[in-house]
Design a protein around this motif. Structure first.
Motif, PDB file in Angstrom:
ATOM      1  N   ALA A  34      39.092   4.692 -22.627  1.00 31.30           N
ATOM      2  CA  ALA A  34      39.233   5.803 -23.564  1.00 31.30           C
ATOM      3  C   ALA A  34      37.915   5.909 -24.319  1.00 31.30           C
ATOM      4  CB  ALA A  34      40.389   5.574 -24.526  1.00 31.30           C
ATOM      5  N   GLN A  35      37.376   7.102 -24.399  1.00 31.02           N
ATOM      6  CA  GLN A  35      36.118   7.288 -25.114  1.00 31.02           C
ATOM      7  C   GLN A  35      36.160   8.599 -25.885  1.00 31.02           C
ATOM      8  OE1 GLN A  35      34.092   6.989 -21.149  1.00 31.02           O
ATOM      9  NE2 GLN A  35      32.916   8.727 -21.920  1.00 31.02           N
ATOM     10  N   GLY A  36      35.578   8.560 -27.083  1.00 27.74           N
ATOM     11  CA  GLY A  36      35.623   9.745 -27.916  1.00 27.74           C
ATOM     12  C   GLY A  36      34.475   9.782 -28.900  1.00 27.74           C
ATOM     13  N   ASP A  37      34.577  10.706 -29.866  1.00 22.92           N
ATOM     14  CA  ASP A  37      33.504  10.883 -30.844  1.00 22.92           C
ATOM     15  C   ASP A  37      33.875  10.309 -32.206  1.00 22.92           C
ATOM     16  OD1 ASP A  37      35.425  12.665 -31.695  1.00 22.92           O
ATOM     17  OD2 ASP A  37      34.193  14.463 -31.480  1.00 22.92           O
ATOM     18  N   GLY A  38      34.919   9.469 -32.259  1.00 21.74           N
ATOM     19  CA  GLY A  38      35.369   8.899 -33.517  1.00 21.74           C
ATOM     20  C   GLY A  38      34.726   7.556 -33.824  1.00 21.74           C
ATOM     21  N   PRO A  39      35.240   6.836 -34.811  1.00 20.88           N
ATOM     22  CA  PRO A  39      34.694   5.522 -35.177  1.00 20.88           C
ATOM     23  C   PRO A  39      34.720   4.520 -34.021  1.00 20.88           C
ATOM     24  CG  PRO A  39      36.180   6.320 -36.880  1.00 20.88           C
ATOM     25  CD  PRO A  39      36.325   7.257 -35.725  1.00 20.88           C
ATOM     26  N   VAL A  40      35.739   4.612 -33.165  1.00 16.36           N
ATOM     27  CA  VAL A  40      35.776   3.816 -31.938  1.00 16.36           C
ATOM     28  C   VAL A  40      35.269   4.710 -30.810  1.00 16.36           C
ATOM     29  CG1 VAL A  40      37.221   2.563 -30.298  1.00 16.36           C
ATOM     30  CG2 VAL A  40      37.696   2.403 -32.745  1.00 16.36           C
ATOM     31  N   ARG A  41      34.097   4.377 -30.312  1.00 14.81           N
ATOM     32  CA  ARG A  41      33.463   5.252 -29.331  1.00 14.81           C
ATOM     33  C   ARG A  41      33.961   5.007 -27.911  1.00 14.81           C
ATOM     34  NH1 ARG A  41      30.836   9.154 -32.122  1.00 14.81           N
ATOM     35  NH2 ARG A  41      29.510   9.519 -30.315  1.00 14.81           N
ATOM     36  N   LEU A  45      41.311 -10.357 -15.931  1.00 17.27           N
ATOM     37  CA  LEU A  45      41.302  -9.292 -16.930  1.00 17.27           C
ATOM     38  C   LEU A  45      40.097  -9.451 -17.844  1.00 17.27           C
ATOM     39  CD1 LEU A  45      43.056  -6.926 -18.160  1.00 17.27           C
ATOM     40  CD2 LEU A  45      44.026  -8.652 -19.683  1.00 17.27           C
ATOM     41  N   ARG A  46      39.456  -8.329 -18.144  1.00 16.69           N
ATOM     42  CA  ARG A  46      38.380  -8.331 -19.131  1.00 16.69           C
ATOM     43  C   ARG A  46      38.430  -7.007 -19.885  1.00 16.69           C
ATOM     44  NH1 ARG A  46      32.619  -7.327 -15.931  1.00 16.69           N
ATOM     45  NH2 ARG A  46      33.233  -5.423 -14.839  1.00 16.69           N
ATOM     46  N   GLY A  47      37.867  -6.998 -21.090  1.00 17.45           N
ATOM     47  CA  GLY A  47      37.897  -5.782 -21.887  1.00 17.45           C
ATOM     48  C   GLY A  47      36.719  -5.712 -22.831  1.00 17.45           C
ATOM     49  N   TYR A  48      36.497  -4.516 -23.368  1.00 17.54           N
ATOM     50  CA  TYR A  48      35.354  -4.304 -24.253  1.00 17.54           C
ATOM     51  C   TYR A  48      35.657  -3.118 -25.160  1.00 17.54           C
ATOM     52  CZ  TYR A  48      30.722  -2.723 -25.745  1.00 17.54           C
ATOM     53  OH  TYR A  48      29.656  -2.305 -26.497  1.00 17.54           O
ATOM     54  N   CYS A  49      35.175  -3.202 -26.391  1.00 20.81           N
ATOM     55  CA  CYS A  49      35.348  -2.107 -27.345  1.00 20.81           C
ATOM     56  C   CYS A  49      34.052  -1.918 -28.123  1.00 20.81           C
ATOM     57  CB  CYS A  49      36.504  -2.423 -28.298  1.00 20.81           C
ATOM     58  SG  CYS A  49      36.829  -1.125 -29.514  1.00 20.81           S
ATOM     59  N   ARG A  50      33.582  -0.674 -28.199  1.00 16.96           N
ATOM     60  CA  ARG A  50      32.387  -0.351 -28.981  1.00 16.96           C
ATOM     61  C   ARG A  50      32.824   0.483 -30.184  1.00 16.96           C
ATOM     62  NH1 ARG A  50      29.348   3.006 -25.605  1.00 16.96           N
ATOM     63  NH2 ARG A  50      28.710   1.142 -24.458  1.00 16.96           N
ATOM     64  N   PHE A  51      32.485   0.019 -31.391  1.00 15.17           N
ATOM     65  CA  PHE A  51      32.948   0.722 -32.582  1.00 15.17           C
ATOM     66  C   PHE A  51      31.982   0.513 -33.738  1.00 15.17           C
ATOM     67  CE2 PHE A  51      34.614  -3.546 -32.670  1.00 15.17           C
ATOM     68  CZ  PHE A  51      34.489  -3.948 -33.991  1.00 15.17           C
ATOM     69  N   ASP A  52      32.105   1.383 -34.734  1.00 15.88           N
ATOM     70  CA  ASP A  52      31.353   1.288 -35.978  1.00 15.88           C
ATOM     71  C   ASP A  52      32.308   0.721 -37.025  1.00 15.88           C
ATOM     72  OD1 ASP A  52      30.369   1.929 -38.591  1.00 15.88           O
ATOM     73  OD2 ASP A  52      29.039   3.428 -37.722  1.00 15.88           O
ATOM     74  N   ALA A  53      32.080  -0.527 -37.436  1.00 14.75           N
ATOM     75  CA  ALA A  53      33.023  -1.217 -38.318  1.00 14.75           C
ATOM     76  C   ALA A  53      33.222  -0.472 -39.639  1.00 14.75           C
ATOM     77  CB  ALA A  53      32.544  -2.643 -38.583  1.00 14.75           C
ATOM     78  N   GLU A  54      32.143   0.034 -40.230  1.00 17.44           N
ATOM     79  CA  GLU A  54      32.269   0.742 -41.504  1.00 17.44           C
ATOM     80  C   GLU A  54      33.043   2.044 -41.327  1.00 17.44           C
ATOM     81  OE1 GLU A  54      28.468   1.300 -43.268  1.00 17.44           O
ATOM     82  OE2 GLU A  54      28.123  -0.845 -43.651  1.00 17.44           O
ATOM     83  N   VAL A 110      35.277   2.643 -39.014  1.00 19.63           N
ATOM     84  CA  VAL A 110      36.676   2.291 -38.756  1.00 19.63           C
ATOM     85  C   VAL A 110      37.391   2.009 -40.075  1.00 19.63           C
ATOM     86  CG1 VAL A 110      38.198   0.519 -37.798  1.00 19.63           C
ATOM     87  CG2 VAL A 110      36.340   1.440 -36.411  1.00 19.63           C
ATOM     88  N   ALA A 111      36.737   1.255 -40.971  1.00 21.72           N
ATOM     89  CA  ALA A 111      37.342   0.941 -42.268  1.00 21.72           C
ATOM     90  C   ALA A 111      37.600   2.212 -43.071  1.00 21.72           C
ATOM     91  CB  ALA A 111      36.438  -0.011 -43.042  1.00 21.72           C
ATOM     92  N   ALA A 112      36.637   3.138 -43.049  1.00 21.03           N
ATOM     93  CA  ALA A 112      36.799   4.388 -43.797  1.00 21.03           C
ATOM     94  C   ALA A 112      37.929   5.236 -43.215  1.00 21.03           C
ATOM     95  CB  ALA A 112      35.488   5.171 -43.784  1.00 21.03           C
ATOM     96  N   ALA A 113      38.000   5.309 -41.877  1.00 20.87           N
ATOM     97  CA  ALA A 113      39.037   6.115 -41.231  1.00 20.87           C
ATOM     98  C   ALA A 113      40.421   5.504 -41.401  1.00 20.87           C
ATOM     99  CB  ALA A 113      38.718   6.279 -39.746  1.00 20.87           C
ATOM    100  N   SER A 114      40.471   4.189 -41.648  1.00 21.07           N
ATOM    101  CA  SER A 114      41.750   3.490 -41.765  1.00 21.07           C
ATOM    102  C   SER A 114      42.346   3.568 -43.163  1.00 21.07           C
ATOM    103  CB  SER A 114      41.572   2.017 -41.374  1.00 21.07           C
ATOM    104  OG  SER A 114      41.079   1.889 -40.053  1.00 21.07           O
ATOM    105  N   THR A 115      41.583   4.066 -44.127  1.00 22.53           N
ATOM    106  CA  THR A 115      42.065   4.145 -45.503  1.00 22.53           C
ATOM    107  C   THR A 115      43.332   4.998 -45.575  1.00 22.53           C
ATOM    108  OG1 THR A 115      39.801   3.954 -46.345  1.00 22.53           O
ATOM    109  CG2 THR A 115      41.474   4.805 -47.855  1.00 22.53           C
ATOM    110  N   GLY A 116      44.370   4.417 -46.141  1.00 24.28           N
ATOM    111  CA  GLY A 116      45.630   5.136 -46.284  1.00 24.28           C
ATOM    112  C   GLY A 116      46.569   4.987 -45.108  1.00 24.28           C
ATOM    113  N   PHE A 117      46.127   4.277 -44.055  1.00 21.07           N
ATOM    114  CA  PHE A 117      46.968   4.069 -42.880  1.00 21.07           C
ATOM    115  C   PHE A 117      47.339   2.596 -42.769  1.00 21.07           C
ATOM    116  CE2 PHE A 117      44.492   7.830 -41.747  1.00 21.07           C
ATOM    117  CZ  PHE A 117      45.459   8.674 -41.209  1.00 21.07           C
ATOM    118  N   ALA A 118      48.613   2.312 -42.529  1.00 20.37           N
ATOM    119  CA  ALA A 118      49.004   0.933 -42.241  1.00 20.37           C
ATOM    120  C   ALA A 118      48.429   0.505 -40.902  1.00 20.37           C
ATOM    121  CB  ALA A 118      50.529   0.811 -42.230  1.00 20.37           C
TER     122      ALA A 118
END
Length: 241
Positions: free
Chosen positions: A13-20, A32-41, A43-51
């Motif tokens: 899955a790839q997009g233009d959000g905090p998790v690219r 099995l192997r996996g990888y995630c590319r994201f901007d930690a700051e 992600v934290a900002a987008a997560s505000t107000g969400f459980a």
């Protein structure tokens, strides 16, 4: 299931959000192997107000991709659909509906559990698909409707509880219809990177690009994004003198 095959299944899955970008790479031997590319700051900002922020919040506008690789004797097959809904399970259901035309329900769960006086993260998932009607089976719509209703009762803790084995879980859900299990395949984290594979990747670049990769100490270093292994190569090994 339309996923019965020998080889590799790659889900991205790839997009233009905090998790690219997020990818899981599985082969039918259980590796099995996996990888995630994201901007930690971000992600934290987008997560505000969400459980627990959903896929659309974290990935933004993007695509869900499934690739089947059956080996060198077969052509790779790939399907691409837009990311729909606030979970990867909904994105997967949308993929099967649009690309495979197979009615599918997917449940995914991840969470921290306490075992042996320590906390650990576990993930689990389940998938059911409609089997097409034929002369032997007759109509399968009624069974599918009942199976979907039972499947929706699955709780996250059931999917990640290490004491609930797959056979117990399936029996809980579908004991009235009978349950038959295939042989289980144990999962093992394993990356397929190697010096030869790294050299092959570098060989795909032009001579000038490879020359630009040489660091001040005269070495080329490549880090595998999946397992973080660092490969140190001499320029002459990859034609970058």
């Amino acid at each position: 299931s339309s996923l019965k095959f020998e080889g590799r299944l790659i889900v991205q899955a790839q997009g233009d959000g905090p998790v690219r970008y997020v990818v899981a790479d599985y082969d039918t031997e259980g590796h099995l192997r996996g990888y995630c590319r994201f901007d930690a700051e971000a992600v934290a900002a987008a997560s505000t107000g969400f459980a627990r922020p959903g896929a659309k919040t974290l990935l933004g506008q993007g695509v869900f991709v499934m690739t089947l690789d059956r080996g060198p004797d077969f052509e790779r097959t790939q399907g691409i659909t837009p990311i729909e809904g606030e979970s990867l399970s909904l994105a997967a259901e949308h993929y099967f509906e649009q690309s495979e035309q197979v009615p599918t329900k997917v449940r995914l769960a991840v969470g921290s559990i306490q075992t042996d006086d320590r906390a650990s993260w576990r993930a689990g998932g389940a998938l059911i698909q409609l089997i097409a009607a034929d002369d032997a089976r007759g109509s399968t719509e009624e069974v599918w409707d009942r199976s979907r209703a039972l499947f929706q009762t699955l709780a996250d803790d059931e999917l990640i509880d290490p004491t609930i084995t797959p056979d117990r879980l399936l029996f809980r859900l579908f004991h009235e219809d009978g349950v038959r299990l295939e042989n289980a395949v144990a999962l093992r984290a394993l990356c397929r990177c190697s010096p030869d594979r790294i050299k092959a990747v570098l060989a795909s670049f032009g001579p000038e690009e490879r020359a630009d990769m040489v660091e001040q100490d005269g070495k080329i270093r490549v880090t595998c994004e999946y397992c973080a292994s660092v490969y140190e190569l001499a320029p002459e090994d990859v034609g970058a003198e």
